[in-house]
Write a protein that holds these residues in place. Structure first.
Motif, PDB file in Angstrom:
ATOM      1  N   SER A  27     -20.414  26.532 -74.583  1.00 18.02           N
ATOM      2  CA  SER A  27     -19.067  27.019 -74.859  1.00 18.02           C
ATOM      3  C   SER A  27     -18.137  25.819 -74.975  1.00 18.02           C
ATOM      4  O   SER A  27     -18.393  24.764 -74.412  1.00 18.02           O
ATOM      5  CB  SER A  27     -18.589  27.966 -73.762  1.00 18.02           C
ATOM      6  OG  SER A  27     -18.494  27.281 -72.541  1.00 18.02           O
ATOM      7  N   PHE A  28     -17.062  26.026 -75.722  1.00 19.33           N
ATOM      8  CA  PHE A  28     -16.101  24.938 -75.888  1.00 19.33           C
ATOM      9  C   PHE A  28     -15.262  24.754 -74.620  1.00 19.33           C
ATOM     10  O   PHE A  28     -15.013  23.654 -74.175  1.00 19.33           O
ATOM     11  CB  PHE A  28     -15.180  25.200 -77.081  1.00 19.33           C
ATOM     12  CG  PHE A  28     -15.859  24.980 -78.388  1.00 19.33           C
ATOM     13  CD1 PHE A  28     -16.137  23.707 -78.828  1.00 19.33           C
ATOM     14  CD2 PHE A  28     -16.243  26.045 -79.175  1.00 19.33           C
ATOM     15  CE1 PHE A  28     -16.772  23.479 -80.025  1.00 19.33           C
ATOM     16  CE2 PHE A  28     -16.878  25.845 -80.370  1.00 19.33           C
ATOM     17  CZ  PHE A  28     -17.141  24.558 -80.808  1.00 19.33           C
ATOM     18  N   LEU A  29     -14.803  25.859 -74.052  1.00 18.15           N
ATOM     19  CA  LEU A  29     -14.008  25.811 -72.835  1.00 18.15           C
ATOM     20  C   LEU A  29     -14.675  26.687 -71.782  1.00 18.15           C
ATOM     21  O   LEU A  29     -14.402  27.887 -71.712  1.00 18.15           O
ATOM     22  CB  LEU A  29     -12.580  26.298 -73.109  1.00 18.15           C
ATOM     23  CG  LEU A  29     -11.796  25.469 -74.118  1.00 18.15           C
ATOM     24  CD1 LEU A  29     -10.481  26.155 -74.453  1.00 18.15           C
ATOM     25  CD2 LEU A  29     -11.541  24.079 -73.586  1.00 18.15           C
ATOM     26  N   PRO A  30     -15.545  26.116 -70.983  1.00 17.92           N
ATOM     27  CA  PRO A  30     -16.263  26.930 -69.999  1.00 17.92           C
ATOM     28  C   PRO A  30     -15.324  27.463 -68.926  1.00 17.92           C
ATOM     29  O   PRO A  30     -14.374  26.797 -68.525  1.00 17.92           O
ATOM     30  CB  PRO A  30     -17.285  25.967 -69.411  1.00 17.92           C
ATOM     31  CG  PRO A  30     -16.691  24.624 -69.616  1.00 17.92           C
ATOM     32  CD  PRO A  30     -15.891  24.709 -70.883  1.00 17.92           C
ATOM     33  N   THR A  31     -15.595  28.671 -68.492  1.00 14.60           N
ATOM     34  CA  THR A  31     -14.817  29.253 -67.412  1.00 14.60           C
ATOM     35  C   THR A  31     -15.340  28.725 -66.084  1.00 14.60           C
ATOM     36  O   THR A  31     -16.511  28.355 -65.960  1.00 14.60           O
ATOM     37  CB  THR A  31     -14.941  30.783 -67.423  1.00 14.60           C
ATOM     38  OG1 THR A  31     -16.318  31.139 -67.274  1.00 14.60           O
ATOM     39  CG2 THR A  31     -14.409  31.359 -68.718  1.00 14.60           C
ATOM     40  N   SER A  32     -14.486  28.694 -65.109  1.00 16.54           N
ATOM     41  CA  SER A  32     -14.947  28.260 -63.794  1.00 16.54           C
ATOM     42  C   SER A  32     -15.748  29.398 -63.173  1.00 16.54           C
ATOM     43  O   SER A  32     -15.392  30.564 -63.302  1.00 16.54           O
ATOM     44  CB  SER A  32     -13.771  27.881 -62.907  1.00 16.54           C
ATOM     45  OG  SER A  32     -12.903  28.964 -62.759  1.00 16.54           O
ATOM     46  N   PRO A  33     -16.842  29.054 -62.515  1.00 22.24           N
ATOM     47  CA  PRO A  33     -17.700  30.104 -61.956  1.00 22.24           C
ATOM     48  C   PRO A  33     -17.019  30.827 -60.797  1.00 22.24           C
ATOM     49  O   PRO A  33     -16.207  30.243 -60.075  1.00 22.24           O
ATOM     50  CB  PRO A  33     -18.932  29.345 -61.486  1.00 22.24           C
ATOM     51  CG  PRO A  33     -18.480  27.948 -61.295  1.00 22.24           C
ATOM     52  CD  PRO A  33     -17.359  27.726 -62.263  1.00 22.24           C
ATOM     53  N   SER A  34     -17.387  32.082 -60.634  1.00 23.68           N
ATOM     54  CA  SER A  34     -16.874  32.848 -59.508  1.00 23.68           C
ATOM     55  C   SER A  34     -17.507  32.320 -58.227  1.00 23.68           C
ATOM     56  O   SER A  34     -18.432  31.510 -58.245  1.00 23.68           O
ATOM     57  CB  SER A  34     -17.189  34.326 -59.686  1.00 23.68           C
ATOM     58  OG  SER A  34     -18.583  34.531 -59.596  1.00 23.68           O
ATOM     59  N   ASP A  35     -17.006  32.807 -57.097  1.00 25.25           N
ATOM     60  CA  ASP A  35     -17.554  32.363 -55.817  1.00 25.25           C
ATOM     61  C   ASP A  35     -19.033  32.706 -55.698  1.00 25.25           C
ATOM     62  O   ASP A  35     -19.820  31.918 -55.184  1.00 25.25           O
ATOM     63  CB  ASP A  35     -16.783  33.003 -54.660  1.00 25.25           C
ATOM     64  CG  ASP A  35     -15.365  32.455 -54.550  1.00 25.25           C
ATOM     65  OD1 ASP A  35     -15.113  31.352 -55.063  1.00 25.25           O
ATOM     66  OD2 ASP A  35     -14.527  33.143 -53.931  1.00 25.25           O
ATOM     67  N   GLU A  36     -19.417  33.895 -56.189  1.00 21.70           N
ATOM     68  CA  GLU A  36     -20.817  34.311 -56.116  1.00 21.70           C
ATOM     69  C   GLU A  36     -21.697  33.427 -56.992  1.00 21.70           C
ATOM     70  O   GLU A  36     -22.785  33.021 -56.592  1.00 21.70           O
ATOM     71  CB  GLU A  36     -20.975  35.775 -56.528  1.00 21.70           C
ATOM     72  CG  GLU A  36     -20.369  36.771 -55.569  1.00 21.70           C
ATOM     73  CD  GLU A  36     -18.881  36.995 -55.810  1.00 21.70           C
ATOM     74  OE1 GLU A  36     -18.376  36.581 -56.879  1.00 21.70           O
ATOM     75  OE2 GLU A  36     -18.222  37.560 -54.933  1.00 21.70           O
ATOM     76  N   GLU A  37     -21.212  33.135 -58.210  1.00 18.59           N
ATOM     77  CA  GLU A  37     -21.985  32.270 -59.101  1.00 18.59           C
ATOM     78  C   GLU A  37     -22.123  30.869 -58.511  1.00 18.59           C
ATOM     79  O   GLU A  37     -23.198  30.263 -58.594  1.00 18.59           O
ATOM     80  CB  GLU A  37     -21.312  32.188 -60.468  1.00 18.59           C
ATOM     81  CG  GLU A  37     -21.383  33.464 -61.276  1.00 18.59           C
ATOM     82  CD  GLU A  37     -20.566  33.383 -62.542  1.00 18.59           C
ATOM     83  OE1 GLU A  37     -20.979  34.014 -63.524  1.00 18.59           O
ATOM     84  OE2 GLU A  37     -19.519  32.714 -62.552  1.00 18.59           O
ATOM     85  N   GLN A  38     -21.054  30.370 -57.921  1.00 19.09           N
ATOM     86  CA  GLN A  38     -21.114  29.047 -57.313  1.00 19.09           C
ATOM     87  C   GLN A  38     -22.075  29.033 -56.137  1.00 19.09           C
ATOM     88  O   GLN A  38     -22.815  28.076 -55.934  1.00 19.09           O
ATOM     89  CB  GLN A  38     -19.718  28.599 -56.870  1.00 19.09           C
ATOM     90  CG  GLN A  38     -19.667  27.156 -56.436  1.00 19.09           C
ATOM     91  CD  GLN A  38     -20.038  26.198 -57.551  1.00 19.09           C
ATOM     92  OE1 GLN A  38     -19.619  26.360 -58.689  1.00 19.09           O
ATOM     93  NE2 GLN A  38     -20.846  25.210 -57.221  1.00 19.09           N
ATOM     94  N   ARG A  39     -22.080  30.112 -55.362  1.00 13.45           N
ATOM     95  CA  ARG A  39     -23.003  30.216 -54.216  1.00 13.45           C
ATOM     96  C   ARG A  39     -24.453  30.185 -54.704  1.00 13.45           C
ATOM     97  O   ARG A  39     -25.294  29.505 -54.109  1.00 13.45           O
ATOM     98  CB  ARG A  39     -22.721  31.517 -53.454  1.00 13.45           C
ATOM     99  CG  ARG A  39     -23.654  31.783 -52.316  1.00 13.45           C
ATOM    100  CD  ARG A  39     -23.302  30.986 -51.100  1.00 13.45           C
ATOM    101  NE  ARG A  39     -24.152  31.398 -49.988  1.00 13.45           N
ATOM    102  CZ  ARG A  39     -24.710  30.549 -49.159  1.00 13.45           C
ATOM    103  NH1 ARG A  39     -24.464  29.267 -49.243  1.00 13.45           N
ATOM    104  NH2 ARG A  39     -25.491  30.982 -48.197  1.00 13.45           N
ATOM    105  N   VAL A  40     -24.747  30.925 -55.790  1.00  9.89           N
ATOM    106  CA  VAL A  40     -26.101  30.937 -56.335  1.00  9.89           C
ATOM    107  C   VAL A  40     -26.490  29.538 -56.798  1.00  9.89           C
ATOM    108  O   VAL A  40     -27.595  29.062 -56.521  1.00  9.89           O
ATOM    109  CB  VAL A  40     -26.220  31.964 -57.481  1.00  9.89           C
ATOM    110  CG1 VAL A  40     -27.512  31.780 -58.259  1.00  9.89           C
ATOM    111  CG2 VAL A  40     -26.126  33.381 -56.935  1.00  9.89           C
TER     112      VAL A  40
END
Length: 94
Positions: A27-40
């Motif tokens: 992606s050109f502008l990646p979204t910041s991961p959610s807390d759950e995604e960051q935990r994974v």
């Protein structure tokens, strides 16, 4: 003109490549991961680290002949714990 177009294409490719390496998605502008995604992601990193340590213990035992069973046993317990946490975190994510 061709050089300018080529430069733009290369820069876009580099930008996408850097974003893919950092986030795992194109992606050109990646979204910041959610807390759950960051935990994974954190748990996956920790699990990879434990697996690397287990491999290193095996190499050390092979090269020097030292007994690393206690180290590997502790790492296996940690790996199982991390795997369970990772499974739970993935269930919450989906």
């Amino acid at each position: 003109m061709k050089k300018l177009v080529l430069l733009i294409v290369v820069l876009v490719g580099v930008w996408l490549g850097v974003n893919y390496v950092r986030t795992g998605q194109f992606s050109f502008l990646p979204t910041s991961p959610s807390d759950e995604e960051q935990r994974v992601r954190d748990l996956e990193g920790e699990l990879k680290n434990v697996e690397d340590q287990m491999a290193q213990a095996g190499r050390t035992a092979g090269m020097t002949g030292t007994d690393t069973t206690a180290d590997v046993s502790a790492l296996m317990v940690k790996k199982e714990k991390l795997q369970k946490e990772l499974d739970e975190a993935r269930k919450k994510l989906h």
